[in-house]
Write a protein that holds these residues in place. Structure first.
Motif, PDB file in Angstrom:
ATOM      1  N   LEU A  96      22.559  48.383  59.010  1.00  0.00           N
ATOM      2  CA  LEU A  96      21.265  48.481  58.281  1.00  0.00           C
ATOM      3  C   LEU A  96      21.644  48.043  56.777  1.00  0.00           C
ATOM      4  O   LEU A  96      22.660  48.858  56.281  1.00  0.00           O
ATOM      5  CB  LEU A  96      20.833  49.974  58.306  1.00  0.00           C
ATOM      6  CG  LEU A  96      20.764  50.419  59.702  1.00  0.00           C
ATOM      7  CD1 LEU A  96      20.294  52.244  59.429  1.00  0.00           C
ATOM      8  CD2 LEU A  96      19.881  49.747  60.501  1.00  0.00           C
ATOM      9  N   ASP A  97      21.110  47.043  56.463  1.00  0.00           N
ATOM     10  CA  ASP A  97      21.638  46.288  55.233  1.00  0.00           C
ATOM     11  C   ASP A  97      21.209  47.136  53.962  1.00  0.00           C
ATOM     12  O   ASP A  97      22.107  47.105  52.949  1.00  0.00           O
ATOM     13  CB  ASP A  97      21.078  44.841  54.888  1.00  0.00           C
ATOM     14  CG  ASP A  97      19.729  44.532  55.453  1.00  0.00           C
ATOM     15  OD1 ASP A  97      19.309  45.590  56.359  1.00  0.00           O
ATOM     16  OD2 ASP A  97      19.077  43.672  54.991  1.00  0.00           O
ATOM     17  N   SER A  98      20.155  47.778  53.946  1.00  0.00           N
ATOM     18  CA  SER A  98      19.595  48.655  52.779  1.00  0.00           C
ATOM     19  C   SER A  98      18.532  49.580  52.867  1.00  0.00           C
ATOM     20  O   SER A  98      18.020  49.619  54.265  1.00  0.00           O
ATOM     21  CB  SER A  98      19.098  47.451  51.924  1.00  0.00           C
ATOM     22  OG  SER A  98      17.816  46.913  52.111  1.00  0.00           O
ATOM     23  N   MET A 125      24.441  52.980  52.635  1.00  0.00           N
ATOM     24  CA  MET A 125      24.245  51.697  53.029  1.00  0.00           C
ATOM     25  C   MET A 125      25.154  50.732  52.347  1.00  0.00           C
ATOM     26  O   MET A 125      25.756  51.028  51.459  1.00  0.00           O
ATOM     27  CB  MET A 125      22.784  51.296  52.194  1.00  0.00           C
ATOM     28  CG  MET A 125      21.721  52.241  52.976  1.00  0.00           C
ATOM     29  SD  MET A 125      21.215  51.607  54.582  1.00  0.00           S
ATOM     30  CE  MET A 125      20.157  53.013  54.984  1.00  0.00           C
ATOM     31  N   PRO A 126      25.503  49.618  53.166  1.00  0.00           N
ATOM     32  CA  PRO A 126      25.052  49.217  54.456  1.00  0.00           C
ATOM     33  C   PRO A 126      25.747  50.309  55.389  1.00  0.00           C
ATOM     34  O   PRO A 126      26.765  50.512  55.343  1.00  0.00           O
ATOM     35  CB  PRO A 126      25.572  47.763  54.452  1.00  0.00           C
ATOM     36  CG  PRO A 126      26.559  47.515  53.569  1.00  0.00           C
ATOM     37  CD  PRO A 126      26.154  48.537  52.267  1.00  0.00           C
ATOM     38  N   LYS A 158      20.794  56.638  51.326  1.00  0.00           N
ATOM     39  CA  LYS A 158      20.871  55.442  50.840  1.00  0.00           C
ATOM     40  C   LYS A 158      22.420  55.100  50.358  1.00  0.00           C
ATOM     41  O   LYS A 158      22.714  54.326  50.271  1.00  0.00           O
ATOM     42  CB  LYS A 158      19.708  55.135  49.550  1.00  0.00           C
ATOM     43  CG  LYS A 158      20.082  55.941  48.450  1.00  0.00           C
ATOM     44  CD  LYS A 158      19.091  55.485  47.343  1.00  0.00           C
ATOM     45  CE  LYS A 158      19.597  56.322  46.063  1.00  0.00           C
ATOM     46  NZ  LYS A 158      18.827  55.697  45.048  1.00  0.00           N
TER      47      LYS A 158
END
Length: 672
Positions: free
Chosen positions: A419-421, A403-404, A400
């Motif tokens: 992948l935004d979140s 991200m992004p 995580k």
């Protein structure tokens, strides 16, 4: 007003459906209604030598038997041009309105019989004498690509509909340097949608208005209207498409079919309403299907089980015609690596033609296939490297803190995949805890001693949702005081009316019973894209939010003028605007709407436009990515191969939740 966004309010759709007041396409009965049935090809591939209608036309109560030849004078375009754009097409194979001298799959409609009842139409279908000359058939998409394969279409040069490569990075170098390479072959075979309600249409031509109305069990009213404009040469004022209640869509109802245009033409020619309701057998042979794909792939890893690269090829069975585009094969190839950090990826994709019903999205639109391939490769690698399946995934999931995360891939619209979140590790850990993964080996050992065979599988997924570019919404307060919402969105069981009402009610008083929603009617809004690709809450919902905010602003402005109080002292409660703390000072929505509806000769309040409404089209260029983990424990009977699901866990990260009850329902539905 009362806050409803984010609450499990009961669905607005349910009272009518639960009390038998739903209005599905087969419930529509119009004066003078005639019924249609189709003559369908019994052959997968044949030339049509002759069609003799005489016996059918001699039956009392049969009004017409139409073939493509009869429709030609009314068509400016004989083909349903539907292919989503792509530079990879090698041939154009759109479906004809009815078979054009050749049939290329079993169930292809050849002629339409119109009679006083469906029974009579169906009986008379068997009296239409079609003379066929059978031709060689291709049923396996791999055979279609062989050197001297017969062609699916008599006039086609070959059986490749489209071909493209997808990927990024120096894949061959990665494989050369890899410590381990494992290869797998997968065949993922066909499936249908089988919604409770099959397809259906009712067409009616009103000569007083020169208006053709089509009631259709479709997922996209405006698409249907646009194709009819294209084929019949009519303009926008002469066609209206209405979606009644829909008993399940699942993808194939997104497609506009030869049957739909044939019903419309029959109504135009006979000047009578015509109804066709698909039966289950027709659905099996004529409604689009999905999934036949052959994958040949390999994965490269280092000694620690970290992925170095993935490469391979996939042959996708496209069926006999293009009824949607290359999107399925594209989705499958695109989704493979999404949750994982894969430094390089290369796949060659061929869409092969076969003499089978056309292939279009069904419940997942090619995504489950790509995910299946990735997860099977990881299981193979885990087994070979003696690493736990959960551990090999943990080592390769994108964390995580990255991200992004931009992947080396592009969406079919050409935008980079970002992948935004998401917290992929957390989702997987949660699933493993809930399925009691750590004690599985103990459970498995005890079961094996009793002669029972247990297995446990896990899979991670990331999927693009909220596909743009937009879905317009108009929000209006009528003179009745009702809040009216109009959208091109299509409802087919996913609580669209409730979703839009919750978003709008939050801005306009919180009374959901004061809201009326109309979706899927081309007469109420000019543009619309409809229901597919997990898109409508993101697209129509965002448009509704902006439109409702604009109307709220105007309501307060007009009320402030009438109540002679500053806007900041006003609040909207239920169906009224009140001065905070002074309960007697208030004005109803109806009176606010009347104030800007115009009275001949009287001026509008200073600086205020006519009407109490706003239209918005929130434009979205990027997909938003959803993710989750599924874990399942099964028992397998080695004698019969029967699989019993003992426990199924899904942990799904769905972002902002508008209605927790509905989200639960959708996740349970997807699981089922």
């Amino acid at each position: 007003g009362q806050k409803v966004f984010g609450e499990s309010v009961t669905r607005l759709e349910d009272p009518a459906l639960l009390t038998g007041k739903g209005r599905f396409v087969d419930d529509i009965i119009l004066p003078g209604l005639l019924h249609a049935a189709f003559v369908r090809s019994p052959h997968a591939h044949a030339l049509i030598k002759n069609i003799d209608k005489t016996a059918a036309l001699n039956v009392d109560g049969v009004h017409a038997v139409f073939t493509l030849k009869d429709f030609r004078p009314y068509l400016v375009n004989e083909r349903l041009v539907v292919g989503l754009p792509s530079p990879s097409y090698q041939q154009d194979l759109n479906r004809p309105a009815l078979a054009d001298g050749e049939v290329v799959h079993v169930g292809e409609p050849v002629a339409i019989v119109i009679a006083d009842s469906r029974y009579l139409a169906e009986d008379s279908v068997s009296l239409v004498d079609v003379e066929y000359q059978t031709l060689p058939v291709i049923s396996d998409c791999r055979d279609a690509l062989k050197e001297n394969a017969p062609t699916v279409h008599f006039s086609s040069p070959h059986n490749v509909l489209a071909e493209f490569d997808m990927g990024y990075g120096k894949v061959n170098e990665a494989f050369k340097n890899a410590k381990h390479v494992f290869a797998e072959k997968f065949w993922q075979h066909r499936g249908g949608s089988h919604s409770i309600e099959c397809r259906g249409s009712v067409a009616s031509y009103d000569s007083n208005q020169n208006l053709l109305t089509l009631y259709s069990a479709t997922q996209a009213a405006h698409t249907a209207k646009n194709i009819l404009i294209d084929m019949l040469g009519l303009n926008e004022n002469h066609i209206r498409v209405i979606i009644p209640d829909v008993g399940g869509g699942f993808g194939p109802k997104l497609v506009f079919y030869p049957e739909d245009v044939s019903v419309v033409l029959s109504s135009l020619i006979l000047k009578r309403p015509v109804k066709w309701i698909e039966d289950r057998r027709e659905h099996f042979i004529s409604t689009t299907q999905e999934r036949d794909q052959f994958w040949d792939v390999e994965i490269a890893l280092d000694n620690a089980g970290l992925i170095m690269g993935i490469r391979g090829s996939m042959v996708h069975d496209h069926g006999a015609y293009t009824a949607r585009g290359i999107n399925l094969a594209y989705n499958s190839a695109l989704i493979v690596t999404l949750p994982y950090d894969v430094p390089c990826y290369q796949i060659n994709v061929v869409l092969a033609l076969t003499n089978k019903v056309p292939v279009t999205p069904v419940r997942g639109a090619g995504h489950p296939q790509g995910i299946f391939v990735m997860e099977r490769l990881l299981d193979r690698a885990a087994r070979e490297l003696k690493i736990k399946p959960s551990e090999i995934r943990r080592r390769n999931l994108i964390s995580k803190d990255r991200m992004p995360f931009t992947k080396g891939l592009k969406t079919r619209g050409g935008a980079p995949v970002v992948l935004d979140s998401g917290d992929f590790h957390k989702c997987m850990d949660e699933a493993l805890v809930r399925i009691n993964f750590n004690e599985f080996e103990v459970r498995q050992k005890i079961a094996r001693e009793q002669g029972r065979f247990l297995g446990l599988g896990i899979g991670n997924y990331v999927k693009g949702t909220g596909r743009g570019p937009f879905e317009p919404v108009n929000v209006r307060i009528g003179l009745s005081g009702k809040v009216l919402i109009y959208s091109g969105a299509a409802a087919m069981g996913q609580s669209t009316h409730t979703m839009l009402s919750q978003i709008v009610a939050d801005q306009l008083g919180g009374d959901m019973n004061n809201i009326e929603v109309i979706t899927g009617d081309t007469a109420v809004i000019a543009l619309g894209i409809g229901g597919s690709a997990s898109r409508q809450t993101v697209t129509a919902g965002s448009s509704a939010f902006l439109a409702a905010q604009a109307v709220r602003k105007k309501v307060l402005k007009v009320a402030s003028h009438i109540l002679e109080a500053p806007e900041e002292d006003l609040e909207i409660e239920g169906t009224e605007v009140r001065v905070k703390g002074v309960s007697s000072l208030k004005i109803s929505f109806a009176n606010v709407a009347h104030a800007v509806a115009g009275t001949p000769g009287y001026a509008l309040p200073n600086g205020i436009d006519p009407g109490m409404e706003a239209s918005r089209s929130f434009v979205i260029d990027d997909l938003t990515f959803v993710n989750g983990t599924v874990a399942v424990e099964v028992e397998v009977d080695p004698e019969t191969g029967h699989v019993s699901i003992l426990k199924y866990v899904i942990v799904h990260d769905c972002g902002t939740v508008i209605n927790p009850m509905i989200v639960d329902g959708q996740v349970v539905g997807g699981t089922a």
